[in-house]
Design an enzyme around this catalytic site. Structure first.
Site, PDB file in Angstrom:
ATOM      1  CG  HIS A 252     -29.154  -5.720   2.921  1.00 31.71           C
ATOM      2  ND1 HIS A 252     -29.447  -5.306   1.635  1.00 31.71           N
ATOM      3  CD2 HIS A 252     -29.564  -4.705   3.739  1.00 31.71           C
ATOM      4  CE1 HIS A 252     -30.009  -4.110   1.685  1.00 31.71           C
ATOM      5  NE2 HIS A 252     -30.092  -3.730   2.937  1.00 31.71           N
ATOM      6  CG  ASP A 256     -27.674  -1.273   4.178  1.00 30.89           C
ATOM      7  OD1 ASP A 256     -28.078  -1.039   3.022  1.00 30.89           O
ATOM      8  OD2 ASP A 256     -28.425  -1.698   5.085  1.00 30.89           O
ATOM      9  CG  HIS A 279     -28.475   3.009   7.447  1.00 28.66           C
ATOM     10  ND1 HIS A 279     -27.813   2.741   6.274  1.00 28.66           N
ATOM     11  CD2 HIS A 279     -29.617   2.280   7.413  1.00 28.66           C
ATOM     12  CE1 HIS A 279     -28.522   1.890   5.560  1.00 28.66           C
ATOM     13  NE2 HIS A 279     -29.619   1.596   6.227  1.00 28.66           N
TER      14      HIS A 279
END
Length: 306
Positions: A252, A256, A279
């Site tokens: 995952h 991202d 992020h």
């Protein structure tokens, strides 16, 4: 349905028809409808807030790393007029994995729906209408040297592909979480965007139960549930059926990374190594790559024409 060549790394592409999805925002907890419309080549990907009043230009937010304003548990873009859209990364990853470079995304709220917590539902909806490939090319992101960003003990490097590599892109992602169900995990993906799709598309976002109440107190995770995230308690994974695949957590994080880097509007044509990415780190790398691209262009000699 896919136009040929659907797997051309450098081809500009859009959706063949209207795509509609309805879901809840992970952080706002609000229901929202998302509509993806095809657009001409050269326009890029734009988010348009249909719930806001005013001229369309003021409600339009380009997919651009320069517009990133927040990165806490999701990527938020804000335009010069204050219109914003959050949690764009899973949809952007779906666009990246299908090679879509042009689209208008209409959304009637401030957040992209979380759906199942991965890119799976976005991909399925887009694949139902198909992808239209244009006779236009998109140059991949291919730095000539190392581009590095670091924040604390997290770091990422973009660099040219190894000499002789037959891959179009290489992702090398490592995470390290202080939870017995996660711990140290690493994945290396070498191939093309279809390889990335097979490896990470269905990997879901995750959190620990002990963090949920604190997040909700600051206005986050209000739409989170076992239906759209992996939730861990002290004993392990709370979701019925457990994880979907081996090392779903690092997969995952790779998803991202792909979505955040696709704010650059072009496919990756390089090797990315990321240690403990999030992020903030991902979008910092996107902006560093954009700056490197500008500098490389400025250094290229002008060719005189008669």
């Amino acid at each position: 349905m896919f136009d040929e060549p659907a797997n051309d790394l450098r081809a500009a592409a859009t959706v063949r028809g209207t795509v509609r999805l309805v879901g809840v925002g992970l952080h706002t907890g609000e229901d929202c409808e998302l509509i993806i419309e095809p657009v001409p080549a050269g326009q890029g990907i734009r988010f348009i807030r249909s719930d806001l009043e005013g001229p369309m230009a003021q409600r339009t937010i380009a997919a651009d790393p320069a517009l990133v304003t927040k990165t806490q548990l999701g990527t938020v873009l804000t335009n010069a007029h204050g219109a914003s859209i959050s949690t764009v990364e899973h949809l952007m990853a779906a666009f990246a994995m299908l090679g879509i470079t042009e689209a208008d995304v209409f959304i009637d709220g401030p957040e992209i729906p979380i759906l199942d917590g991965s890119s799976k539902n976005f991909l399925e909806a887009i694949e139902k209408v198909g992808v239209r490939v244009y006779p236009h090319t998109i140059e991949p992101i291919a730095p000539k040297g190392e581009v590095t960003v670091a924040q604390g003990d997290s770091w990422a490097i973009a660099e040219p592909l190894p000499e002789g590599s037959g891959a179009e892109v290489i992702l090398d992602v490592t995470i390290d979480f202080d939870h017995p169900s996660i711990g140290l995990q690493r994945i290396i993906i070498e191939g093309d965007r279809e390889t990335i799709l097979k490896e990470v598309a269905e990997a879901r976002t995750f959190t620990e139960l002990r963090h949920v109440e604190a997040l909700r107190e600051i206005g986050l995770a209000r739409g989170g549930s076992l239906e759209n995230a992996i939730v861990l308690n002290d004993e392990g994974v709370m979701n019925e059926g457990g994880i979907r695949m081996e090392r779903e957590f690092v997969r995952h994080k790779a998803l991202d990374l792909v979505g955040d880097l696709y704010l650059l509007g072009a496919p990756l044509g390089c090797k990315i190594t990321a240690h403990k990415p999030g992020h903030t780190l991902n979008t910092a790398l996107a902006n560093a790559l954009a700056a490197d691209e500008r500098e490389s262009f400025a250094r290229e000699p002008m060719v005189a024409t008669a």
